[in-house]
Design a protein around this motif. Structure first.
Motif, PDB file in Angstrom:
ATOM      1  N   HIS A 212      23.212   3.177  27.988  1.00 21.09           N
ATOM      2  CA  HIS A 212      22.528   2.235  28.292  1.00 21.09           C
ATOM      3  C   HIS A 212      23.483   0.957  28.855  1.00 21.09           C
ATOM      4  O   HIS A 212      23.937  -0.488  29.046  1.00 21.09           O
ATOM      5  CB  HIS A 212      22.419   1.164  27.570  1.00 21.09           C
ATOM      6  CG  HIS A 212      20.549   1.853  27.448  1.00 21.09           C
ATOM      7  ND1 HIS A 212      19.783   2.387  25.547  1.00 21.09           N
ATOM      8  CD2 HIS A 212      20.064   3.349  27.396  1.00 21.09           C
ATOM      9  CE1 HIS A 212      19.027   2.475  25.885  1.00 21.09           C
ATOM     10  NE2 HIS A 212      19.104   2.903  26.848  1.00 21.09           N
TER      11      HIS A 212
ATOM     12  N   SER B  69      27.232   1.020  32.030  1.00 19.83           N
ATOM     13  CA  SER B  69      28.328   1.129  32.541  1.00 19.83           C
ATOM     14  C   SER B  69      29.316   1.296  31.197  1.00 19.83           C
ATOM     15  O   SER B  69      30.002   2.581  32.378  1.00 19.83           O
ATOM     16  CB  SER B  69      28.726   0.408  33.604  1.00 19.83           C
ATOM     17  OG  SER B  69      29.384  -0.571  32.387  1.00 19.83           O
TER      18      SER B  69
ATOM     19  N   THR C 200      26.508  -6.606  39.575  1.00 16.31           N
ATOM     20  CA  THR C 200      25.564  -5.361  39.356  1.00 16.31           C
ATOM     21  C   THR C 200      26.734  -4.607  39.499  1.00 16.31           C
ATOM     22  O   THR C 200      26.172  -3.106  39.253  1.00 16.31           O
ATOM     23  CB  THR C 200      26.057  -5.847  41.137  1.00 16.31           C
ATOM     24  OG1 THR C 200      24.580  -6.984  41.426  1.00 16.31           O
ATOM     25  CG2 THR C 200      25.559  -4.656  42.111  1.00 16.31           C
TER      26      THR C 200
ATOM     27  N   LYS D 161      26.268  -3.075  36.046  1.00 24.19           N
ATOM     28  CA  LYS D 161      24.598  -1.599  35.491  1.00 24.19           C
ATOM     29  C   LYS D 161      25.176  -1.057  35.772  1.00 24.19           C
ATOM     30  O   LYS D 161      25.766   0.093  36.449  1.00 24.19           O
ATOM     31  CB  LYS D 161      23.722  -2.704  36.832  1.00 24.19           C
ATOM     32  CG  LYS D 161      23.503  -4.153  36.920  1.00 24.19           C
ATOM     33  CD  LYS D 161      22.048  -4.080  38.064  1.00 24.19           C
ATOM     34  CE  LYS D 161      22.038  -6.097  37.907  1.00 24.19           C
ATOM     35  NZ  LYS D 161      21.117  -6.208  38.435  1.00 24.19           N
ATOM     36  N   VAL D 162      23.997   0.133  34.551  1.00 29.03           N
ATOM     37  CA  VAL D 162      24.139   1.489  34.358  1.00 29.03           C
ATOM     38  C   VAL D 162      24.304   1.951  36.404  1.00 29.03           C
ATOM     39  O   VAL D 162      24.405   3.214  35.743  1.00 29.03           O
ATOM     40  CB  VAL D 162      22.929   1.686  33.154  1.00 29.03           C
ATOM     41  CG1 VAL D 162      22.642   2.937  33.870  1.00 29.03           C
ATOM     42  CG2 VAL D 162      23.468   0.358  32.043  1.00 29.03           C
ATOM     43  N   THR D 163      23.062   1.686  36.951  1.00 24.98           N
ATOM     44  CA  THR D 163      22.815   1.916  37.927  1.00 24.98           C
ATOM     45  C   THR D 163      24.133   2.401  38.729  1.00 24.98           C
ATOM     46  O   THR D 163      24.187   3.454  39.372  1.00 24.98           O
ATOM     47  CB  THR D 163      21.504   1.965  38.739  1.00 24.98           C
ATOM     48  OG1 THR D 163      20.785   1.588  37.478  1.00 24.98           O
ATOM     49  CG2 THR D 163      21.071   2.050  39.691  1.00 24.98           C
ATOM     50  N   PHE D 164      24.109   1.147  39.062  1.00 28.58           N
ATOM     51  CA  PHE D 164      25.670   1.400  39.578  1.00 28.58           C
ATOM     52  C   PHE D 164      26.655   2.020  39.320  1.00 28.58           C
ATOM     53  O   PHE D 164      27.703   2.824  40.446  1.00 28.58           O
ATOM     54  CB  PHE D 164      26.122  -0.340  39.911  1.00 28.58           C
ATOM     55  CG  PHE D 164      28.275  -0.456  41.133  1.00 28.58           C
ATOM     56  CD1 PHE D 164      27.673  -0.517  42.217  1.00 28.58           C
ATOM     57  CD2 PHE D 164      28.330  -0.387  40.193  1.00 28.58           C
ATOM     58  CE1 PHE D 164      28.454  -0.500  43.236  1.00 28.58           C
ATOM     59  CE2 PHE D 164      30.057  -0.749  41.284  1.00 28.58           C
ATOM     60  CZ  PHE D 164      29.398  -0.509  42.665  1.00 28.58           C
TER      61      PHE D 164
ATOM     62  N   LYS E 210      26.474   4.825  37.030  1.00 28.96           N
ATOM     63  CA  LYS E 210      25.864   6.239  37.961  1.00 28.96           C
ATOM     64  C   LYS E 210      26.356   6.101  39.302  1.00 28.96           C
ATOM     65  O   LYS E 210      26.960   8.181  39.475  1.00 28.96           O
ATOM     66  CB  LYS E 210      24.743   6.745  37.363  1.00 28.96           C
ATOM     67  CG  LYS E 210      24.621   6.513  35.810  1.00 28.96           C
ATOM     68  CD  LYS E 210      22.567   6.699  35.754  1.00 28.96           C
ATOM     69  CE  LYS E 210      22.441   6.829  33.997  1.00 28.96           C
ATOM     70  NZ  LYS E 210      21.172   6.775  33.367  1.00 28.96           N
ATOM     71  N   PHE E 211      25.771   5.567  40.051  1.00 33.77           N
ATOM     72  CA  PHE E 211      26.037   5.706  41.834  1.00 33.77           C
ATOM     73  C   PHE E 211      27.750   5.439  41.915  1.00 33.77           C
ATOM     74  O   PHE E 211      28.042   7.278  42.902  1.00 33.77           O
ATOM     75  CB  PHE E 211      25.724   4.956  42.456  1.00 33.77           C
ATOM     76  CG  PHE E 211      25.743   4.706  43.648  1.00 33.77           C
ATOM     77  CD1 PHE E 211      24.770   5.320  44.380  1.00 33.77           C
ATOM     78  CD2 PHE E 211      26.657   4.317  43.736  1.00 33.77           C
ATOM     79  CE1 PHE E 211      25.169   5.187  46.137  1.00 33.77           C
ATOM     80  CE2 PHE E 211      27.192   4.146  46.038  1.00 33.77           C
ATOM     81  CZ  PHE E 211      26.196   4.671  46.558  1.00 33.77           C
TER      82      PHE E 211
END
Length: 329
Positions: free
Chosen positions: A54, A56, A132, A135-138, A140-141
């Protein structure tokens, strides 16, 4: 050139190497690294299974555990190869595959350590900014991008180590590479040096800024502030010591060793460089035993998960970990 001093043309610089060190001492040391690294990282992986991704920060830590586990799994191949316990073909497999995987995982671990330092810098020194990138999505990317980036550069090292090995050449990885493979190998070494030193400078800048922020904050709460400062000093000092001890010696010796192998130098000099490289490589491998110690320093909920076997409230562990990391640095 005299055969005894030529490193490339029919050289047998291995004649000057101590077989006891190469076949007994180093494999035994690697065995201890393997056992310790496997147990500690398996434990760390088990703990991470109870902490959701949850943040980075946790995403990058999980990536380091993954790279360390991959590094650990390559160590038995080196032990068997160096001690000559397996068939000579195993040595060629080590040259073409497992050493490439070992170094690729090592530099991925270094990259993620740099990303963690930058993540902590943003959270502590510049809170509520650049949301930004946290964020977790960032995260992971970025993590997937790092894996793809390193794998893309590693694959040619595998494919271009394509000369047919013999019993005499199997132990000399450089001689198994094509001419293009040798050129690519030199390029990869330079690339990895750039990655390392950029990461090293990033760690120094970020952790210096974090310490400065902590030393100038909470001046009205002197007692609590002193406690936070001491803990921050301890944790940052531990991280930097591990990084310097495990990785810096290898970075210093690798370039002269590579140049010595590329050019024709005296065998005595090259053997000295060889042993220095092997010793520094062992320190790199030892990092897999030290990284889990850093996890416990950064997030005490790891220890609580271990002791309490708390499978019911991973979210609470995550929150506590995040709160601790706002002050631990």
């Amino acid at each position: 050139m005299n055969k005894s001093t030529d490193v490339h043309n029919g050289t047998n610089c291995k004649d000057l190497q101590n077989p006891t060190v190469a076949r007994e001492v180093l494999p035994v040391l690697y065995f201890f690294v393997f056992v310790g690294g496997l147990l500690l990282n398996a434990l760390a992986a088990w703990i991470f299974c109870h902490i959701p991704s949850h943040s980075s920060f946790v995403v990058y830590l999980k990536n380091i555990v993954t790279t360390d586990l991959i590094m650990v799994m390559t160590v038995p191949f080196k032990i068997l190869s160096d001690s000559h316990l397996g068939p000579w073909q195993l040595q060629a497999i080590v040259c073409r595959y497992t050493l490439v995987i070992f170094y690729n995982s090592m530099y991925l671990s270094i990259i993620f350590l740099g990303l963690i330092s930058f993540d902590r810098y943003l959270k502590i020194v510049r809170p509520m900014r650049n949301l930004t990138v946290q964020k977790v999505t960032f995260a992971k990317f970025v993590s997937v991008g790092c894996w793809l980036f390193m794998i893309a550069f590693a694959l040619p090292n595998v494919l271009l180590t394509n000369k047919t090995p013999t019993k005499d050449t199997a132990t000399q990885c450089y001689r198994l590479k094509s001419e293009l493979g040798k050129a690519w190998h030199h390029f990869i070494i330079l690339k990895c040096h750039v990655i390392f030193w950029i990461t090293f400078v990033l760690l120094i800048i970020c952790y210096s800024a974090i310490l400065k922020k902590l030393y100038w904050s909470d001046r009205n709460l002197q007692k609590e502030s002193n406690y936070v400062k001491k803990r921050a000093n301890r944790n940052i000092f531990s991280i930097m010591v591990v990084f310097v001890v495990c990785f810096v010696p290898y970075q210093i010796i690798r370039l002269p060793y590579d140049q010595g192998r590329k050019n024709k130098i005296n065998c005595t000099t090259f053997s000295g460089l060889h042993y220095a490289k092997e010793a520094s490589q062992l320190l790199c491998a030892f990092n897999v035993c030290l990284d889990p110690v850093i996890y416990f320093l950064l997030c005490k909920s790891f220890l609580k998960v271990l002791l309490r076997k708390n499978r019911k409230k991973p979210q609470n562990d995550f929150i506590q970990c995040e709160k601790q990391n706002s002050t631990n640095y």
